[in-house]
Design a protein around this motif. Structure first.
Motif, PDB file in Angstrom:
ATOM      1  N   MET A  75     -65.912 -29.340  23.430  1.00  0.00           N
ATOM      2  CA  MET A  75     -65.435 -28.618  24.612  1.00  0.00           C
ATOM      3  C   MET A  75     -63.940 -28.830  24.788  1.00  0.00           C
ATOM      4  O   MET A  75     -63.408 -29.858  24.386  1.00  0.00           O
ATOM      5  N   LYS A  76     -63.277 -27.895  25.412  1.00  0.00           N
ATOM      6  CA  LYS A  76     -61.817 -27.926  25.504  1.00  0.00           C
ATOM      7  C   LYS A  76     -61.319 -29.034  26.427  1.00  0.00           C
ATOM      8  O   LYS A  76     -61.827 -29.229  27.524  1.00  0.00           O
ATOM      9  N   GLY A  77     -60.294 -29.730  25.966  1.00  0.00           N
ATOM     10  CA  GLY A  77     -59.534 -30.608  26.833  1.00  0.00           C
ATOM     11  C   GLY A  77     -60.109 -31.970  27.116  1.00  0.00           C
ATOM     12  O   GLY A  77     -59.592 -32.685  27.981  1.00  0.00           O
ATOM     13  N   LEU A  78     -61.133 -32.385  26.428  1.00  0.00           N
ATOM     14  CA  LEU A  78     -61.734 -33.689  26.712  1.00  0.00           C
ATOM     15  C   LEU A  78     -61.162 -34.809  25.838  1.00  0.00           C
ATOM     16  O   LEU A  78     -61.145 -35.973  26.268  1.00  0.00           O
ATOM     17  N   THR A  79     -60.723 -34.492  24.658  1.00  0.00           N
ATOM     18  CA  THR A  79     -60.262 -35.521  23.727  1.00  0.00           C
ATOM     19  C   THR A  79     -59.156 -36.382  24.340  1.00  0.00           C
ATOM     20  O   THR A  79     -58.165 -35.864  24.861  1.00  0.00           O
ATOM     21  N   GLY A  80     -59.370 -37.685  24.295  1.00  0.00           N
ATOM     22  CA  GLY A  80     -58.372 -38.630  24.762  1.00  0.00           C
ATOM     23  C   GLY A  80     -58.416 -38.943  26.241  1.00  0.00           C
ATOM     24  O   GLY A  80     -57.699 -39.839  26.704  1.00  0.00           O
ATOM     25  N   LYS A  81     -59.247 -38.252  27.000  1.00  0.00           N
ATOM     26  CA  LYS A  81     -59.308 -38.508  28.436  1.00  0.00           C
ATOM     27  C   LYS A  81     -60.055 -39.815  28.732  1.00  0.00           C
ATOM     28  O   LYS A  81     -60.964 -40.202  28.007  1.00  0.00           O
ATOM     29  N   THR A  82     -59.640 -40.465  29.804  1.00  0.00           N
ATOM     30  CA  THR A  82     -60.329 -41.662  30.268  1.00  0.00           C
ATOM     31  C   THR A  82     -61.368 -41.250  31.296  1.00  0.00           C
ATOM     32  O   THR A  82     -61.046 -40.614  32.311  1.00  0.00           O
ATOM     33  N   VAL A  83     -62.616 -41.610  31.032  1.00  0.00           N
ATOM     34  CA  VAL A  83     -63.757 -41.212  31.853  1.00  0.00           C
ATOM     35  C   VAL A  83     -64.427 -42.449  32.425  1.00  0.00           C
ATOM     36  O   VAL A  83     -64.709 -43.403  31.690  1.00  0.00           O
ATOM     37  N   ILE A  84     -64.704 -42.443  33.718  1.00  0.00           N
ATOM     38  CA  ILE A  84     -65.495 -43.503  34.345  1.00  0.00           C
ATOM     39  C   ILE A  84     -66.879 -42.950  34.629  1.00  0.00           C
ATOM     40  O   ILE A  84     -67.023 -41.893  35.254  1.00  0.00           O
ATOM     41  N   VAL A  85     -67.893 -43.668  34.194  1.00  0.00           N
ATOM     42  CA  VAL A  85     -69.282 -43.298  34.482  1.00  0.00           C
ATOM     43  C   VAL A  85     -69.941 -44.457  35.212  1.00  0.00           C
ATOM     44  O   VAL A  85     -70.085 -45.546  34.651  1.00  0.00           O
TER      45      VAL A  85
ATOM     46  N   GLU B 184     -67.201 -36.533  22.473  1.00  0.00           N
ATOM     47  CA  GLU B 184     -66.159 -35.542  22.743  1.00  0.00           C
ATOM     48  C   GLU B 184     -64.753 -36.125  22.583  1.00  0.00           C
ATOM     49  O   GLU B 184     -63.756 -35.441  22.839  1.00  0.00           O
ATOM     50  N   GLY B 185     -64.671 -37.408  22.185  1.00  0.00           N
ATOM     51  CA  GLY B 185     -63.377 -38.027  21.937  1.00  0.00           C
ATOM     52  C   GLY B 185     -62.745 -38.691  23.141  1.00  0.00           C
ATOM     53  O   GLY B 185     -61.542 -38.993  23.133  1.00  0.00           O
TER      54      GLY B 185
ATOM     55  N   ALA C 103     -76.358 -54.512  30.615  1.00  0.00           N
ATOM     56  CA  ALA C 103     -76.684 -53.109  30.369  1.00  0.00           C
ATOM     57  C   ALA C 103     -75.428 -52.302  30.076  1.00  0.00           C
ATOM     58  O   ALA C 103     -75.422 -51.453  29.176  1.00  0.00           O
ATOM     59  N   ALA C 104     -74.357 -52.555  30.824  1.00  0.00           N
ATOM     60  CA  ALA C 104     -73.098 -51.858  30.572  1.00  0.00           C
ATOM     61  C   ALA C 104     -72.586 -52.162  29.170  1.00  0.00           C
ATOM     62  O   ALA C 104     -72.127 -51.261  28.449  1.00  0.00           O
ATOM     63  N   GLN C 105     -72.673 -53.430  28.768  1.00  0.00           N
ATOM     64  CA  GLN C 105     -72.199 -53.814  27.437  1.00  0.00           C
ATOM     65  C   GLN C 105     -73.051 -53.182  26.351  1.00  0.00           C
ATOM     66  O   GLN C 105     -72.531 -52.781  25.298  1.00  0.00           O
ATOM     67  N   ALA C 106     -74.354 -53.073  26.601  1.00  0.00           N
ATOM     68  CA  ALA C 106     -75.237 -52.441  25.615  1.00  0.00           C
ATOM     69  C   ALA C 106     -74.852 -50.990  25.388  1.00  0.00           C
ATOM     70  O   ALA C 106     -74.848 -50.505  24.246  1.00  0.00           O
ATOM     71  N   THR C 107     -74.512 -50.285  26.467  1.00  0.00           N
ATOM     72  CA  THR C 107     -74.058 -48.896  26.315  1.00  0.00           C
ATOM     73  C   THR C 107     -72.739 -48.842  25.553  1.00  0.00           C
ATOM     74  O   THR C 107     -72.568 -48.026  24.635  1.00  0.00           O
ATOM     75  N   ALA C 108     -71.814 -49.706  25.930  1.00  0.00           N
ATOM     76  CA  ALA C 108     -70.520 -49.730  25.236  1.00  0.00           C
ATOM     77  C   ALA C 108     -70.704 -50.024  23.752  1.00  0.00           C
ATOM     78  O   ALA C 108     -70.038 -49.420  22.899  1.00  0.00           O
ATOM     79  N   ASP C 109     -71.612 -50.927  23.438  1.00  0.00           N
ATOM     80  CA  ASP C 109     -71.875 -51.260  22.036  1.00  0.00           C
ATOM     81  C   ASP C 109     -72.403 -50.056  21.272  1.00  0.00           C
ATOM     82  O   ASP C 109     -72.028 -49.828  20.102  1.00  0.00           O
ATOM     83  N   LEU C 110     -73.271 -49.275  21.907  1.00  0.00           N
ATOM     84  CA  LEU C 110     -73.804 -48.077  21.253  1.00  0.00           C
ATOM     85  C   LEU C 110     -72.686 -47.083  20.960  1.00  0.00           C
ATOM     86  O   LEU C 110     -72.656 -46.462  19.897  1.00  0.00           O
ATOM     87  N   VAL C 111     -71.772 -46.949  21.893  1.00  0.00           N
ATOM     88  CA  VAL C 111     -70.634 -46.054  21.684  1.00  0.00           C
ATOM     89  C   VAL C 111     -69.772 -46.548  20.532  1.00  0.00           C
ATOM     90  O   VAL C 111     -69.377 -45.778  19.646  1.00  0.00           O
TER      91      VAL C 111
ATOM     92  N   GLU D  39     -70.613 -48.509  18.066  1.00  0.00           N
ATOM     93  CA  GLU D  39     -71.345 -48.391  16.797  1.00  0.00           C
ATOM     94  C   GLU D  39     -71.269 -46.971  16.239  1.00  0.00           C
ATOM     95  O   GLU D  39     -71.310 -46.760  15.026  1.00  0.00           O
ATOM     96  N   ALA D  40     -71.183 -45.988  17.160  1.00  0.00           N
ATOM     97  CA  ALA D  40     -71.109 -44.582  16.736  1.00  0.00           C
ATOM     98  C   ALA D  40     -69.672 -44.150  16.445  1.00  0.00           C
ATOM     99  O   ALA D  40     -69.422 -42.986  16.136  1.00  0.00           O
ATOM    100  N   GLY D  41     -68.733 -45.097  16.547  1.00  0.00           N
ATOM    101  CA  GLY D  41     -67.346 -44.789  16.243  1.00  0.00           C
ATOM    102  C   GLY D  41     -66.525 -44.309  17.422  1.00  0.00           C
ATOM    103  O   GLY D  41     -65.389 -43.861  17.246  1.00  0.00           O
ATOM    104  N   GLY D  42     -67.087 -44.425  18.644  1.00  0.00           N
ATOM    105  CA  GLY D  42     -66.371 -43.992  19.826  1.00  0.00           C
ATOM    106  C   GLY D  42     -65.602 -45.117  20.487  1.00  0.00           C
ATOM    107  O   GLY D  42     -65.561 -46.248  19.998  1.00  0.00           O
ATOM    108  N   LYS D  43     -64.982 -44.795  21.626  1.00  0.00           N
ATOM    109  CA  LYS D  43     -64.188 -45.767  22.369  1.00  0.00           C
ATOM    110  C   LYS D  43     -64.833 -46.008  23.725  1.00  0.00           C
ATOM    111  O   LYS D  43     -65.031 -45.070  24.503  1.00  0.00           O
ATOM    112  N   ALA D  44     -65.145 -47.263  24.021  1.00  0.00           N
ATOM    113  CA  ALA D  44     -65.767 -47.597  25.301  1.00  0.00           C
ATOM    114  C   ALA D  44     -65.528 -49.058  25.624  1.00  0.00           C
ATOM    115  O   ALA D  44     -65.361 -49.895  24.725  1.00  0.00           O
TER     116      ALA D  44
END
Length: 255
Positions: A1-11, A29-30, A42-50, A52-57
Motif C-alpha cells: 500500500m502507498k506511503g507506509l514504508t519507513g513509518k513508525t507505527v504504534i499498536v 509493509e515496511g 507477550a509484546a516481546q513475543a510479537t516483536a520477535d515474530l516480526v 524473525e520475518a525480517g521486519g523492524k519492531a
C-alpha cells in the motif's frame, strides 16, 4: 500500500490476537512497529515474530491507563524509532455480565482500559503527529458499539465513546493532516473472546450463538483485520476520515 514504508507505527494491545496480526502486517509493509502491551512477554513475543520475518519492531511494556507511563513510553518510541505517525488503538478488555449484575468497580476497569487508555494515547501521540505534519489514527472499537450486545453494556458504551471521539477529532484536525477512522470487529476468535465467554453460564453455547449470529457463520480471525487497518493508515486513504467500518462477516450492515 502507498506511503507506509519507513513509518513508525504504534499498536496498543500488540501482544496477541488482532494486535499481533496487525503488527505483523505493518512490518510486512515496511513499517517500524512499536508493539505496546502491558504484558511485556507477550509484546516481546510479537516483536520477535516480526524480527524473525525480517521486519523492524520493538516491544514496549506499558499500561495505557497510566498517563505518565504512556508519556515516557511514547518518548522512548520517538527516540528509538522516530516520530510515530500511525497509531492503532487496539487494546481492549471485556467481561460478559448483564448490566444489573455489574458493580461500579467493574465499570471503572472497563472504562479505564477501553476508553481512558485510548484518550491517553491520543493526547500524548497527537501533538507529535501534528509536529510531523500529519498522521493516521485507527481506533478498534466493536460492532457492540453500533448495535448493542447483551451482557456487554459498559464495554459497548466505551466503544461507542471511542467512535464519538474519533468522529470529533476527525473534524477538529481535518485541516491538520491527521485522519481518524474506526474499525469495528464482530465476534473474533481470540483469547479475549474466550475469556469473556468463560464468565458466562455456558461458554460453549455462547460462542456458538456468536457464530450463528454472523451471516457467514463463522467467528472472525485475527488475520481478518490487518488489511483494512493498513489501508486506512496508508496514503490510499488520505481522503477518508471520520468513518466507521464493520469487519464482521455481515453481522452489522450499517448504511
Amino acid at each position: 500500500m502507498k506511503g507506509l514504508t519507513g513509518k513508525t507505527v504504534i499498536v496498543t494491545g500488540g501482544g496477541g490476537g488482532i494486535g499481533r496480526a496487525v503488527c505483523l502486517r505493518f512490518a510486512e509493509e515496511g513499517c517500524k512497529v512499536a508493539v505496546l502491551d502491558r504484558d511485556a512477554a507477550a509484546a516481546q513475543a510479537t516483536a520477535d515474530l516480526v524480527l524473525e520475518a525480517g521486519g523492524k519492531a520493538r516491544a514496549y511494556a506499558a499500561d495505557i491507563t497510566d498517563y505518565a507511563a504512556i508519556v515516557n513510553t511514547v518518548a522512548a518510541i520517538e527516540e528509538e524509532f522516530g516520530t510515530p505517525t500511525v497509531l492503532v488503538n487496539n487494546a481492549g478488555f471485556d467481561r460478559f455480565l448483564p448490566f444489573l449484575k455489574t458493580e461500579p468497580q467493574h465499570w471503572e476497569q472497563l472504562i479505564a482500559i477501553n476508553l481512558t487508555g485510548a484518550l491517553n494515547m491520543h493526547h500524548v501521540v497527537l501533538p507529535k503527529m501534528l509536529e510531523a505534519g500529519g498522521g493516521k489514527v485507527i481506533n478498534v472499537a466493536s460492532d457492540a458499539a453500533r448495535v448493542g450486545s447483551s451482557g456487554e453494556a459498559v464495554y459497548a458504551a466505551c466503544k461507542a465513546g471511542l467512535i464519538g471521539l474519533s468522529k470529533t477529532l476527525a473534524r477538529e484536525l481535518a485541516t491538520k493532516g491527521v485522519n481518524f477512522n474506526v474499525v469495528c470487529p464482530g465476534p473474533t476468535d481470540t483469547a479475549l473472546l474466550k475469556s469473556v465467554a468463560a464468565t458466562s453460564n455456558n461458554p460453549e453455547k455462547l460462542l456458538e450463538a456468536f457464530k450463528n449470529a454472523v451471516p457467514m457463520r463463522r467467528l472472525g480471525q485475527p488475520e481478518d483485520y490487518p488489511g483494512i487497518i493498513a489501508l486506512l493508515a496508508s496514503d490510499d486513504a488520505n481522503f477518508i476520515t471520520g468513518q466507521v467500518i464493520s469487519v464482521s462477516g455481515g453481522l452489522t450492515m450499517a448504511g
